[in-house]
Design an enzyme around this catalytic site. Structure first.
Site, mmCIF file in Angstrom:
data_model
loop_
_atom_site.group_PDB
_atom_site.id
_atom_site.type_symbol
_atom_site.label_atom_id
_atom_site.label_comp_id
_atom_site.label_asym_id
_atom_site.label_seq_id
_atom_site.Cartn_x
_atom_site.Cartn_y
_atom_site.Cartn_z
ATOM 1 N N ARG A 225 35.125 37.675 41.142
ATOM 2 C CA ARG A 225 36.484 37.295 40.744
ATOM 3 C C ARG A 225 37.036 38.355 39.797
ATOM 4 O O ARG A 225 36.313 38.903 38.964
ATOM 5 C CB ARG A 225 36.502 35.936 40.042
ATOM 6 N N HIS A 273 39.627 42.587 48.944
ATOM 7 C CA HIS A 273 39.065 41.229 48.969
ATOM 8 C C HIS A 273 38.434 40.927 50.325
ATOM 9 O O HIS A 273 38.749 39.929 50.987
ATOM 10 C CB HIS A 273 40.139 40.195 48.640
#
Length: 310
Positions: A225, A273
């Protein structure tokens, strides 16, 4: 009476998941209805993703459990209207994808592959990399993904150090925990992989003080994250040479703005991502198994501790 399963996720996912969930629930022998719309007081289970729009669970008076399609549950774990069990996604397809991505980038750093891929200048230099047994790799976070990664690294004979909030025991891995354990782990880490849960306690885990603990020139890999890293502190550490390179797959703002410093920094690799993604086929199997368990009166898999947030 049929079990009513509400699918609340991005609309584009419905035609992907509907046949997979239908097959899985049929295979489980359940009498069910599966839809994107029910009267609120008729819903038994919610197959959930934050982009489905459902935020207030209060009207769902018959609700038995919320089953997340995402591994990260930080956007729902603190929802005070949710009073039933919440299960996060732990799916072997997602786990395998994450493991493959991390192993690839660890080996890239370990073998010094960039030097030969990016620099083809006609100069024959024989820089032989060390063996994995001579390389220390630290993984912060020993949940399902972290454990899979440390086991894979250990199988390749890396010196693996794992860190978690509480003590864990994993064969072949040096497991540390707590504040002192974090300092010890980082002080040894030539390569650091960030796979922590996303909670207020893990924000800015990598900051000026913790980055200074690393051996000079250490590499950082973040597929977890964005908030794990204080961006300004990392850029300072990269510019000073304290951190040799960072491979970053996740960011505080996504997509990462085109003007962000990371894009042009010579010692940063940005990936969009892609480290791992929920695979619908395997994720549907996990969801259907949890619904079967719920109807059989068995414990749900992968329940979230609402106080810890993961």
């Amino acid at each position: 009476m049929p079990v009513n399963v509400l699918f609340s996720a991005r609309p584009a996912l419905w035609p992907v998941y509907e046949p997979l969930l239908t097959k899985g629930l049929n295979d489980a022998g359940l009498n069910f209805r599966l839809s994107t719309e029910f009267e609120p007081d008729q819903v038994d289970y919610v197959v959930y993703a934050p982009n489905g729009g459902l935020q207030d669970f209060t009207p769902l008076t018959r609700l038995k459990a919320v089953l997340s399609l995402w591994a990260g549950v930080e956007t729902i774990a603190g929802n005070e209207t949710l009073t039933v069990p919440l299960a996060r996604m732990v799916d072997h397809g997602l786990t395998q994808g994450m493991t493959e991505w991390v192993i690839g980038h660890v080996l890239r750093y370990h073998l010094g592959m960039d030097k030969h891929i990016k620099v083809q200048d006609g100069v024959w230099t024989s820089d032989v990399p060390p063996l994995a047994t001579e390389r220390k790799v630290c993984v912060l976070g020993l949940g399902a993904l972290g454990q899979a990664v440390v086991k894979a690294l250990s199988a390749l004979n890396f010196q693996v150090i794992g860190w978690s909030r509480t003590q864990k025991e994993i064969p072949g891995v040096t497991c540390l925990h707590g504040a002192d354990g974090l300092k010890s782990a980082l002080s040894q880490a030539e390569i650091v992989v960030l796979l922590l849960p996303d909670t207020p306690a893990t924000e800015n885990t990598m900051n000026a003080k913790t980055l200074a603990l690393l051996p000079k020139g250490a590499r950082i890999i973040n597929p977890g994250r964005g908030p794990f890293i204080n961006d300004d502190a990392l850029l300072d550490a990269l510019n000073s040479g304290q951190v040799g390179h960072a491979t970053l797959d996740v960011f505080r703002i996504e997509p990462l703005p085109p003007e962000h410093t990371y894009w042009a920094h010579p010692n940063v690799t940005v990936t969009p991502h892609i480290a791992s993604e929920t695979r619908p086929f395997t994720a549907a199997q996990v969801i259907c198994e949890n619904i079967r368990r719920g109807e059989a009166g068995e414990s749900f898999l992968h329940l979230v501790d609402r106080q810890l947030g993961y």
